[in-house]
Every structure is written in structure tokens, then in C-alpha cells.
Motif scaffolding. Structure first.
Motif, PDB file in Angstrom:
ATOM      1  N   GLY A   1       0.814  -1.204   0.000  1.00 19.55           N
ATOM      2  CA  GLY A   1       0.000   0.000   0.000  1.00 19.55           C
ATOM      3  C   GLY A   1       0.847   1.253   0.000  1.00 19.55           C
ATOM      4  O   GLY A   1       0.554   2.221  -0.708  1.00 19.55           O
ATOM      5  N   ALA A   2       1.928   1.260   0.797  1.00 23.26           N
ATOM      6  CA  ALA A   2       2.805   2.429   0.863  1.00 23.26           C
ATOM      7  C   ALA A   2       3.515   2.671  -0.466  1.00 23.26           C
ATOM      8  O   ALA A   2       3.787   3.817  -0.836  1.00 23.26           O
ATOM      9  CB  ALA A   2       3.831   2.239   1.980  1.00 23.26           C
ATOM     10  N   ALA A   3       3.826   1.587  -1.186  1.00 25.15           N
ATOM     11  CA  ALA A   3       4.511   1.708  -2.476  1.00 25.15           C
ATOM     12  C   ALA A   3       3.547   2.041  -3.609  1.00 25.15           C
ATOM     13  O   ALA A   3       3.981   2.248  -4.752  1.00 25.15           O
ATOM     14  CB  ALA A   3       5.254   0.408  -2.797  1.00 25.15           C
ATOM     15  N   GLY A   4       2.253   2.091  -3.310  1.00 23.29           N
ATOM     16  CA  GLY A   4       1.268   2.435  -4.326  1.00 23.29           C
ATOM     17  C   GLY A   4       1.033   1.344  -5.348  1.00 23.29           C
ATOM     18  O   GLY A   4       0.693   1.637  -6.508  1.00 23.29           O
ATOM     19  N   LEU A   5       1.191   0.091  -4.955  1.00 16.47           N
ATOM     20  CA  LEU A   5       1.017  -1.007  -5.890  1.00 16.47           C
ATOM     21  C   LEU A   5      -0.461  -1.252  -6.182  1.00 16.47           C
ATOM     22  O   LEU A   5      -1.331  -0.982  -5.351  1.00 16.47           O
ATOM     23  CB  LEU A   5       1.639  -2.290  -5.325  1.00 16.47           C
ATOM     24  N   GLU A   6      -0.727  -1.763  -7.365  1.00 14.37           N
ATOM     25  CA  GLU A   6      -2.084  -2.153  -7.729  1.00 14.37           C
ATOM     26  C   GLU A   6      -2.495  -3.388  -6.925  1.00 14.37           C
ATOM     27  O   GLU A   6      -1.627  -4.132  -6.424  1.00 14.37           O
ATOM     28  CB  GLU A   6      -2.152  -2.471  -9.228  1.00 14.37           C
ATOM     29  N   PRO A   7      -3.804  -3.632  -6.790  1.00 10.52           N
ATOM     30  CA  PRO A   7      -4.254  -4.797  -6.011  1.00 10.52           C
ATOM     31  C   PRO A   7      -3.624  -6.119  -6.455  1.00 10.52           C
ATOM     32  O   PRO A   7      -3.280  -6.958  -5.616  1.00 10.52           O
ATOM     33  CB  PRO A   7      -5.768  -4.801  -6.245  1.00 10.52           C
ATOM     34  N   GLY A   8      -3.443  -6.299  -7.761  1.00 10.46           N
ATOM     35  CA  GLY A   8      -2.830  -7.528  -8.247  1.00 10.46           C
ATOM     36  C   GLY A   8      -1.395  -7.681  -7.778  1.00 10.46           C
ATOM     37  O   GLY A   8      -0.952  -8.779  -7.406  1.00 10.46           O
ATOM     38  N   ASP A   9      -0.640  -6.564  -7.779  1.00  8.26           N
ATOM     39  CA  ASP A   9       0.747  -6.605  -7.322  1.00  8.26           C
ATOM     40  C   ASP A   9       0.817  -6.793  -5.810  1.00  8.26           C
ATOM     41  O   ASP A   9       1.733  -7.452  -5.294  1.00  8.26           O
ATOM     42  CB  ASP A   9       1.469  -5.317  -7.729  1.00  8.26           C
TER      43      ASP A   9
ATOM     44  N   ALA B   1       4.094 -22.790   2.252  1.00  8.31           N
ATOM     45  CA  ALA B   1       4.652 -22.738   0.900  1.00  8.31           C
ATOM     46  C   ALA B   1       3.586 -23.037  -0.147  1.00  8.31           C
ATOM     47  O   ALA B   1       3.522 -22.383  -1.197  1.00  8.31           O
ATOM     48  CB  ALA B   1       5.815 -23.716   0.775  1.00  8.31           C
ATOM     49  N   VAL B   2       2.728 -24.019   0.131  1.00  9.05           N
ATOM     50  CA  VAL B   2       1.647 -24.363  -0.807  1.00  9.05           C
ATOM     51  C   VAL B   2       0.677 -23.198  -0.938  1.00  9.05           C
ATOM     52  O   VAL B   2       0.213 -22.866  -2.042  1.00  9.05           O
ATOM     53  CB  VAL B   2       0.913 -25.634  -0.338  1.00  9.05           C
ATOM     54  N   LEU B   3       0.354 -22.548   0.173  1.00 10.33           N
ATOM     55  CA  LEU B   3      -0.520 -21.386   0.120  1.00 10.33           C
ATOM     56  C   LEU B   3       0.099 -20.272  -0.717  1.00 10.33           C
ATOM     57  O   LEU B   3      -0.602 -19.540  -1.430  1.00 10.33           O
ATOM     58  CB  LEU B   3      -0.815 -20.871   1.529  1.00 10.33           C
ATOM     59  N   GLY B   4       1.427 -20.148  -0.640  1.00  7.08           N
ATOM     60  CA  GLY B   4       2.108 -19.138  -1.441  1.00  7.08           C
ATOM     61  C   GLY B   4       2.059 -19.431  -2.926  1.00  7.08           C
ATOM     62  O   GLY B   4       2.108 -18.517  -3.749  1.00  7.08           O
ATOM     63  N   LEU B   5       1.970 -20.715  -3.278  1.00  9.96           N
ATOM     64  CA  LEU B   5       1.887 -21.111  -4.688  1.00  9.96           C
ATOM     65  C   LEU B   5       0.458 -21.131  -5.198  1.00  9.96           C
ATOM     66  O   LEU B   5       0.226 -21.247  -6.407  1.00  9.96           O
ATOM     67  CB  LEU B   5       2.520 -22.497  -4.881  1.00  9.96           C
ATOM     68  N   SER B   6      -0.520 -21.076  -4.284  1.00 13.19           N
ATOM     69  CA  SER B   6      -1.923 -21.141  -4.676  1.00 13.19           C
ATOM     70  C   SER B   6      -2.690 -19.990  -4.033  1.00 13.19           C
ATOM     71  O   SER B   6      -3.188 -20.122  -2.913  1.00 13.19           O
ATOM     72  CB  SER B   6      -2.544 -22.486  -4.267  1.00 13.19           C
ATOM     73  N   PRO B   7      -2.807 -18.866  -4.719  1.00 11.66           N
ATOM     74  CA  PRO B   7      -3.518 -17.716  -4.153  1.00 11.66           C
ATOM     75  C   PRO B   7      -4.952 -18.028  -3.744  1.00 11.66           C
ATOM     76  O   PRO B   7      -5.467 -17.434  -2.799  1.00 11.66           O
ATOM     77  CB  PRO B   7      -3.478 -16.690  -5.293  1.00 11.66           C
ATOM     78  N   VAL B   8      -5.606 -18.961  -4.437  1.00 14.25           N
ATOM     79  CA  VAL B   8      -6.987 -19.260  -4.092  1.00 14.25           C
ATOM     80  C   VAL B   8      -7.076 -19.913  -2.717  1.00 14.25           C
ATOM     81  O   VAL B   8      -7.990 -19.624  -1.932  1.00 14.25           O
ATOM     82  CB  VAL B   8      -7.653 -20.145  -5.179  1.00 14.25           C
ATOM     83  N   LEU B   9      -6.117 -20.798  -2.405  1.00 14.75           N
ATOM     84  CA  LEU B   9      -6.104 -21.399  -1.079  1.00 14.75           C
ATOM     85  C   LEU B   9      -5.791 -20.359  -0.009  1.00 14.75           C
ATOM     86  O   LEU B   9      -6.386 -20.366   1.074  1.00 14.75           O
ATOM     87  CB  LEU B   9      -5.076 -22.534  -1.021  1.00 14.75           C
ATOM     88  N   ALA B  10      -4.858 -19.465  -0.324  1.00 17.71           N
ATOM     89  CA  ALA B  10      -4.532 -18.400   0.621  1.00 17.71           C
ATOM     90  C   ALA B  10      -5.748 -17.510   0.868  1.00 17.71           C
ATOM     91  O   ALA B  10      -5.993 -17.063   1.994  1.00 17.71           O
ATOM     92  CB  ALA B  10      -3.372 -17.569   0.093  1.00 17.71           C
TER      93      ALA B  10
ATOM     94  N   ASP C   1     -11.905 -14.440  -7.186  1.00 20.68           N
ATOM     95  CA  ASP C   1     -11.020 -13.637  -8.029  1.00 20.68           C
ATOM     96  C   ASP C   1      -9.572 -14.112  -7.985  1.00 20.68           C
ATOM     97  O   ASP C   1      -8.741 -13.620  -8.759  1.00 20.68           O
ATOM     98  CB  ASP C   1     -11.071 -12.167  -7.585  1.00 20.68           C
ATOM     99  N   ALA C   2      -9.257 -15.037  -7.114  1.00 23.90           N
ATOM    100  CA  ALA C   2      -7.865 -15.476  -6.944  1.00 23.90           C
ATOM    101  C   ALA C   2      -7.508 -16.575  -7.942  1.00 23.90           C
ATOM    102  O   ALA C   2      -8.350 -17.374  -8.341  1.00 23.90           O
ATOM    103  CB  ALA C   2      -7.656 -15.984  -5.518  1.00 23.90           C
ATOM    104  N   ASN C   3      -6.226 -16.587  -8.350  1.00 26.84           N
ATOM    105  CA  ASN C   3      -5.735 -17.625  -9.259  1.00 26.84           C
ATOM    106  C   ASN C   3      -5.538 -18.937  -8.528  1.00 26.84           C
ATOM    107  O   ASN C   3      -5.233 -18.964  -7.328  1.00 26.84           O
ATOM    108  CB  ASN C   3      -4.418 -17.192  -9.895  1.00 26.84           C
TER     109      ASN C   3
END
Length: 482
Positions: free
Chosen positions: A44-52, A337-346, A230-232
Motif C-alpha cells: 500500500g505504501a509503495a502504491g502497488l495495484e491490487p494484483g501486485d 509454501a503451498v498457500l504461497g503457490l496457490s492464491p486461491v487457497l490463501a 477472483d484469486a488464481n
């Protein structure tokens, strides 16, 4: 089922696979809110888009999982082989925010942060062997104080999870101090306490409490699966997704100070979990833990993440459940680690509302504090200055908790160190222990009330001897110096 080595090291116990996954998953749920908070704040501080920003979160989970595996399983010279969950450090947030806001734009600032983390972590890796030798200056009077401060300093985190922030992005938060959120946290706390009372469920009390609390949140409309769709399904972290790191001297110096603070906190966490598990922790084991921390932190920027360190709240979970196996935490690392590879699970895990996590956090963080009190109960306070050591170190550790701007007018490097209650308590406790018990050991000739042994009751046989003239009577308090 245990290995033959587990008879001497309780952390080496091997549980059935289903139990390891279940207990490991419980560890992840208890720290999930903390591990995703840092990338959200920095993004948020870096002004990144939601996807980033979502990419930063996934990378943080992935790096935390790998760091947990390194810390728990270990390889030669790296990893304490203790049940420590690794996550993205909160201690670095303020410095990273300063670096970002000082840069010409958010993306440049983020790249400077990543470069500073790499260099500072490598410096920390180099000094780790020397740093670990200070473990001999951590007797129970020091470790007990630090462990208590770890738990007490985490309580505001639980409170903020429940109440929310008063302001978000400069705007007043309408949900701040919402009575429904507070009620949800209390309901979750009650669920955890009830589960803890049932023998067959007690070791999974936190996990079950979070499940019950989340179900209740869905019922009252405070949780939803809206963001899950909306998650991959799969997303492999791309190295240097935001560009190659930039190396700014000022940022590197500031981050190096932060790394020293993180090393102090890691040393405290290693000693704390060793105390809880009941296993031997020497300077070599502390050094291995520090090297694992620094190596993970040095690799983290490659995968678009930030310094990784041990999470103190999970030390409380080890104490609360009595599950001391490092392989349980390693299973949790695999889950991370698996959650990091699967945004939908996270995203599915992310539906747990913060008030629910806060309700469980009250028990977790309080358990850490009580573990420190238990250690302090073993300390000898008779005719020495240990009471002063504990009192002063506790005060310095709690100053940032009760008055966050207390050190605001001091130099930046001083604020970086003492704004962390854990590092402040560690430094003060070690220095006072050296002053009172190492450099000037012994009993004062005329001890103060704090240094003197506490009064106790006169026994019947003593009253017969001491009571001549009516000075002493059985059952009355007596000062040992008399």
C-alpha cells in the motif's frame, strides 16, 4: 511413534501424519494474519495495484514456508531444529516505510528496500557466529523477563485485530471499536477456552476455536467468500518481479540496524521455545538459528519478500498445546509454501476475520507471557538485585507498548532499537544482569527492600528461641535480615 533420538530431544518426536498436518495447520492459522499484514502495508505504501499487492502476499507466504522448513528441519550450520514458525518480521516495517517514502516514487523505494534487505541480511549472516556467543549472558532472570515481555508486547496486536485501526489510509474507520467485532472475539475466546477443557479436543483448541469463530462470523455477516473467486489457482513467484534491487547506502545502514534488532528477537525466541520445549539450547544452536534467519532474509528479496524471522505467537501455541515436535511445525511450513503457490487457497484461509484471530490471540499471547512468569518463578531473589533487573527490564520492554511515541525525539538509530519492546527488554536485562551479577556479584551489605529476601512467617520452634522478651510471635512476618 518417536525416533530413538526423541528420548533425549522432545522436539524430535514424530507424530502420525494426520496429526502432524492438523497441528501444523493450527500453527499457520494462528499466525496467518501476521504474515500477510507486512506485505499489505508495504504494498500500500509503495502504491502497488491490487494484483501486485496480492503477489507480495503470495511471495511472503512462500518465503515464510521455506524459511520455516530451514529453521525446523535444518541443514549443517543452518536451522535451530526447534518448533519455530518463520514469518515476515514486523520489526522492519517502520524502516521499510521510511525508505519507500524517501524515494522518488513507490516502485523505486520498494527496489531500494529489497536491495537493503539483501545486504543487511548478508552482514547479519557474517556476524551471527559472534552474536550467538552472548547466549551465556541469558540466565533465567534474563530469559524469563524477555519471554514475559514477548507475550505482553503481543497483546496490543490481538487488541488491534479485534478493534481495528482507528484510521485507514488517513480516513476514519467506521468499524473501529465495533461492538459486534468485540463480541465475535469474545465468542471465539470462549470457544477456545471450552475446547481447552475437553481432553480429546484440548490440543486442537485454537484450530477449532478459529473454525467456530469463523462460522459465527459468516452467520452474522462479518465474513464472506467474495474475494476467493477472483484469486488464481496457481501462481509461481517470479524472481525480481518489481525489477532488480537498488542499493542505497542510507537504506542499507538503516536496515542493518534493523537486522541487529531482529537477531536479538530471534535469540530471545530460540531461548523461549527451548524453555517451553524443555530442551538444551547452547550458543551453537542459537547461531544455527540466526544463520537460518539471515539466509532466509537474504533470499527473500529474490522472491519479492522481506526479512523473515521467528513468530513469537507460535511459541505460545507450543506451550498451550504441549505439542513440541519440530516436524509438526515443518508440516506447517509446507502448508505455508503451498498457500504461497496457490492464491486461491490463501484467499480461503484469508476469510478468517481479524476479530476471530484476536480472540484466539488473547490466549496465545497470554500463554507466552505466563511461560516467562513460570521461568521467573525459578529465579533466586534472596539478598540480590534480581528483582531490580526484572523490574527495570520489564518497564523498558513495556514502554513502547503503553506509549508508542515515548522515544520519538531520540536519534533514529536509537528509536529503531528501543521501539521494539523485545529488543529493549533484552538489552536492558542483559546489561543489568552483567552489572549486578557478573561485574559486581554478591549480596549488598545493606540491601534495599527490593534486594532483600521477602519476609516470611515465624515458625513455632523459632518463636520459642526468638520470642524471648516478646519480640517475635509465631505466625508473624519476619525480615530475614533481623
Amino acid at each position: 511413534m518417536t525416533t530413538s533420538h526423541a528420548e533425549t530431544r522432545p522436539e524430535d518426536a514424530i507424530l502420525p501424519p494426520a496429526q502432524m498436518v492438523g497441528y501444523g495447520f493450527q500453527h499457520i492459522l494462528s499466525m496467518f494474519g501476521g504474515v500477510i499484514a507486512v506485505p499489505i502495508i508495504i504494498g500500500g505504501a509503495a502504491g502497488l495495484e491490487p494484483g501486485d499487492q496480492a503477489l507480495l502476499v503470495s511471495c511472503a507466504l512462500f518465503v515464510s514456508g521455506l524459511a520455516t522448513l530451514l529453521q525446523t528441519i535444518g541443514v549443517p550450520f543452518f536451522g535451530s531444529q526447534l518448533p519455530l514458525v518463520q514469518g515476515i518480521s514486523f520489526a522492519s516495517v517502520s524502516t521499510m516505510l521510511t525508505i519507500i517514502t524517501s524515494a522518488e516514487d513507490g516502485e523505486t523505494g520498494l527496489r531500494e528496500v529489497l536491495g537493503a534487505v539483501i545486504v543487511a541480511s548478508l552482514i547479519g549472516l557474517g556476524v551471527a557466529p559472534f552474536f550467538s556467543r552472548i547466549v551465556r549472558f541469558f540466565p533465567p532472570v534474563v530469559t524469563g523477563t524477555i519471554i514475559a515481555v514477548i507475550g505482553l508486547s503481543l497483546m496490543p496486536v490481538a487488541a488491534r485485530w479485534i478493534t481495528g485501526q482507528e484510521f485507514i489510509a488517513g480516513k476514519e474507520n467506521p468499524d473501529y471499536l465495533d461492538i459486534g467485532n468485540i463480541g465475535l472475539a469474545i465468542f471465539t475466546l470462549l470457544a477456545v477456552l471450552i475446547m481447552s477443557k475437553i481432553p480429546v479436543l484440548s490440543r486442537l483448541a485454537i484450530l477449532l476455536g478459529l473454525v467456530v469463530g469463523t462460522v459465527a462470523a459468516f452467520i452474522v455477516g462479518k465474513a464472506s467468500f467474495d474475494k476467493v473467486g477472483d484469486a488464481n489457482i496457481l501462481a509461481v513467484p517470479t524472481p525480481f518481479a518489481f525489477g532488480t534491487p537498488l542499493f542505497a547506502t542510507g537504506a542499507i545502514v538503516s536496515m542493518t540496524i534493523v537486522m541487529i534488532v531482529i537477531m536479538v528477537e530471534t535469540t530471545a525466541d530460540v531461548l523461549a521455545v527451548g524453555e517451553v520445549v524443555g530442551t538444551k539450547v547452547d550458543s551453537r544452536r542459537v547461531g544455527d538459528g540466526l544463520r537460518a534467519d539471515m539466509l532466509s532474509s537474504a533470499i527473500a528479496p529474490v522472491f519479492n519478500s522481506f526479512p523473515a524471522t521467528a513468530f513469537a505467537q507460535n511459541v505460545g501455541l507450543v506451550a498451550l498445546t504441549g505439542i513440541k515436535s519440530r516436524f509438526v511445525v515443518a508440516a506447517g511450513g509446507v502448508v505455508l509454501a503451498v498457500l504461497g503457490l496457490s492464491p486461491v487457497l490463501a484467499a480461503v484461509i484469508g476469510v478468517i476475520p481479524l476479530p476471530v484471530l484476536g480472540g484466539a490471540g488473547i490466549v496465545l499471547f497470554g500463554t507466552v507471557a505466563s511461560s516467562g512468569i513460570r521461568t521467573l518463578s525459578k529465579v533466586d531473589y534472596d539478598n540480590n538485585n534480581n528483582m531490580i533487573v526484572v523490574a527495570t527490564a520489564l518497564a523498558f520492554g513495556l514502554i513502547p507498548v503503553v506509549a508508542s511515541d515515548f522515544w520519538e525525539e531520540f536519534p533514529e538509530w536509537f528509536i529503531t532499537i528501543f521501539h521494539s519492546g523485545i529488543s529493549a527488554a533484552s538489552i536492558v536485562a542483559v546489561l543489568l544482569n552483567l552489572f549486578f551479577n557478573v561485574f559486581l556479584p554478591g549480596t549488598p551489605e545493606e540491601p534495599t527492600d527490593l534486594a532483600a529476601a521477602p519476609a516470611r512467617m515465624v515458625r513455632e520452634d523459632e518463636a520459642e528461641v526468638l520470642g524471648e522478651g516478646g519480640a517475635f510471635h509465631a505466625g508473624e512476618p519476619v525480615d530475614p535480615t533481623d
